[in-house]
Design an enzyme around this catalytic site. Sequence first.
Site, PDB file in Angstrom:
ATOM      1  N   TYR A  66      17.749 -16.562 -40.032  1.00 53.44           N
ATOM      2  CA  TYR A  66      18.513 -15.581 -40.809  1.00 53.44           C
ATOM      3  C   TYR A  66      18.514 -14.249 -40.083  1.00 53.44           C
ATOM      4  CZ  TYR A  66      20.510 -16.875 -45.259  1.00 53.44           C
ATOM      5  OH  TYR A  66      21.354 -17.344 -46.217  1.00 53.44           O
ATOM      6  N   GLU A  68      20.680 -11.240 -41.260  1.00 54.00           N
ATOM      7  CA  GLU A  68      21.624 -10.287 -41.883  1.00 54.00           C
ATOM      8  C   GLU A  68      21.355  -8.887 -41.351  1.00 54.00           C
ATOM      9  OE1 GLU A  68      21.875 -10.615 -46.147  1.00 54.00           O
ATOM     10  OE2 GLU A  68      22.037 -12.785 -46.002  1.00 54.00           O
ATOM     11  N   ASP A 243      46.122  -8.549 -35.585  1.00 52.32           N
ATOM     12  CA  ASP A 243      45.461  -9.848 -35.657  1.00 52.32           C
ATOM     13  C   ASP A 243      45.940 -10.656 -34.453  1.00 52.32           C
ATOM     14  OD1 ASP A 243      44.747 -12.454 -36.136  1.00 52.32           O
ATOM     15  OD2 ASP A 243      45.291 -12.435 -38.258  1.00 52.32           O
ATOM     16  N   THR A 272      40.308 -14.808 -33.649  1.00 47.83           N
ATOM     17  CA  THR A 272      39.417 -15.960 -33.668  1.00 47.83           C
ATOM     18  C   THR A 272      38.950 -16.153 -32.236  1.00 47.83           C
ATOM     19  OG1 THR A 272      41.306 -17.406 -33.314  1.00 47.83           O
ATOM     20  CG2 THR A 272      40.538 -17.177 -35.576  1.00 47.83           C
ATOM     21  N   LYS A 275      40.928 -20.375 -30.449  1.00 47.25           N
ATOM     22  CA  LYS A 275      42.316 -20.801 -30.175  1.00 47.25           C
ATOM     23  C   LYS A 275      42.584 -20.658 -28.674  1.00 47.25           C
ATOM     24  CE  LYS A 275      43.980 -19.907 -34.846  1.00 47.25           C
ATOM     25  NZ  LYS A 275      43.271 -18.914 -35.664  1.00 47.25           N
ATOM     26  N   ARG A 281      34.402 -22.159 -32.790  1.00 45.92           N
ATOM     27  CA  ARG A 281      35.121 -21.718 -33.989  1.00 45.92           C
ATOM     28  C   ARG A 281      34.450 -20.451 -34.503  1.00 45.92           C
ATOM     29  NH1 ARG A 281      38.619 -25.227 -35.373  1.00 45.92           N
ATOM     30  NH2 ARG A 281      39.130 -23.910 -37.120  1.00 45.92           N
TER      31      ARG A 281
HETATM   32  N1  DSN Z   1      44.695 -22.070 -38.971  1.00 46.56           N
HETATM   33  C1  DSN Z   1      45.338 -21.032 -38.213  1.00 46.56           C
HETATM   34  C2  DSN Z   1      46.564 -21.498 -37.528  1.00 46.56           C
HETATM   35  O1  DSN Z   1      46.740 -22.708 -37.428  1.00 46.56           O
HETATM   36  O2  DSN Z   1      47.346 -20.696 -37.085  1.00 46.56           O
HETATM   37  C3  DSN Z   1      45.655 -19.908 -39.084  1.00 46.56           C
HETATM   38  O3  DSN Z   1      44.679 -19.685 -40.051  1.00 46.56           O
END
Ligand code: DSN
Length: 480
Positions: A66, A68, A243, A272, A275, A281
């Site tokens: 943990y 935090e 974003d 994120t 991607k 993730r």
């Molecule tokens: N799941 C993401 C996407 O496929 O673009 C968005 O949250």
Amino acid sequence: MSDVNKTASVAYDAALEVIGSVEPRIAEATRAELRDQRSSLKLIASENYASPAVLLTMGTWFSDKYAEGTVGHRFYAGCQNVDTVEALAAEHARELFGAPYAYAQPHSGIDANLVAFWSILAHRVESPALERYGAKNVSELSEADWESLRHEFGDQRMLGMSLDAGGHLTHGFRPNISGKMFHQRSYGTDPETGLLDYDRVRAAAREFKPMVLIAGYSAYPRRVNFATMREIADEVGATLMVDMAHFAGLVAGKVFTGDEDPVPHAHITTTTTHKSLRGPRGGLVLATEEYAPSVDRGCPMVLGGPLSHVMAAKAVALAEARQPAFASYARNIADNAKSLAEGFLSRGARLVTGGTDNHIVLLDVTSFGLTGRQAETALLEAGVVTNRNSIPSDPNGAWYTSGIRFGTPALTTRGFGHDEFDTVAELVVDVLRNTTPNATKAGAPSKATYTLADGVADRTKAASAEMLDKHPLYPGLELT
Ligand code: DSN
């Protein structure tokens, strides 16, 4: 790479043996997932294949701790190693993106956006109110002052891209929490061209006067001029939040530079890490010095305890993204998207905005007489993994949709190039031309069910297998 993968085989074999001794079905599902990922054409724009170094980093005892709080300021004892990990992840992120500040804790892109919203409200609503009331924190406020501040929080405005134009659920979509935290309005794209029209965004911002202007997208196949978005934000006194969850890899690889690089223009940039960035993730927030103190309080104000094993994997992935090879990878992602788009256009298909200049290609499947749902399922039957997506002013709504979103990051990781992506376009068009909607009981074309002509799935899988065998996933990685 194959030497590393060969070494990783030993680690995975051992891990699966240990896992299988407790729950063999999980070990088997893990093996099956590798087989499935190896044998399908993965074209989901938000997915990729992380390296064994990234994946292995997640399977450790950091999961048990943990932590935090934030680096050097934890609510638990014994966080010295987590501090090392989090500080390294943040350092790599700052260096990679040229950001003054980075926060590596968000568990996902949605969490990163929540941290950003919290931070903007804390910085722009809470801090000035505390100063006004002469209090150090909200716990010191009287019931009446707190009640009035709570209303102030709920009274702020957000302007983001609409979902059907390619924006994300968290950009103020009403059913999402963002649409409830803020009064929201959205900007769309030009109805003729499907392109962002900055004059319309400016007009909407002047009229609505948002506190938060969000740029960025999940399904818009074009680049954005973030310098112009910042000008618009400044004109109306908004915080510019970008974003970049989808295109962070293209920013990291310097495909998007100057006005197309959001980091120097935005007050807060979220992303994120899994991607186009090809990490584990998770999420990440970058911010100016001004917003850093409030972002830094993301946990425990918005987030649960940090996933230290994932932060460690973020550090490894960001270190990978700082290598020169990542810049070539990022260029290939964008080149391959162009090849895929040209492959579709040359075969008569219609693309939203007429093409692409990022990693996304958005195919309008209405010209095949199909809904997105039918196209997605027929393609899956033929071993092509995609996802259905709304298109601007979608006639089939957000569930059935009229589009299929393709992305090139994953297959680019496997080494696909121009010729393979042209073949992918050919295979997709072949499947869609040979798919027909079934009739409903009332005799109308169904939006959900369809018939794929005999033999099409088999010939698509055979042609895909040839390409996939030439470009194996994790070459050298073999499980016993
Ligand atoms: N799941 C993401 C996407 O496929 O673009 C968005 O949250």
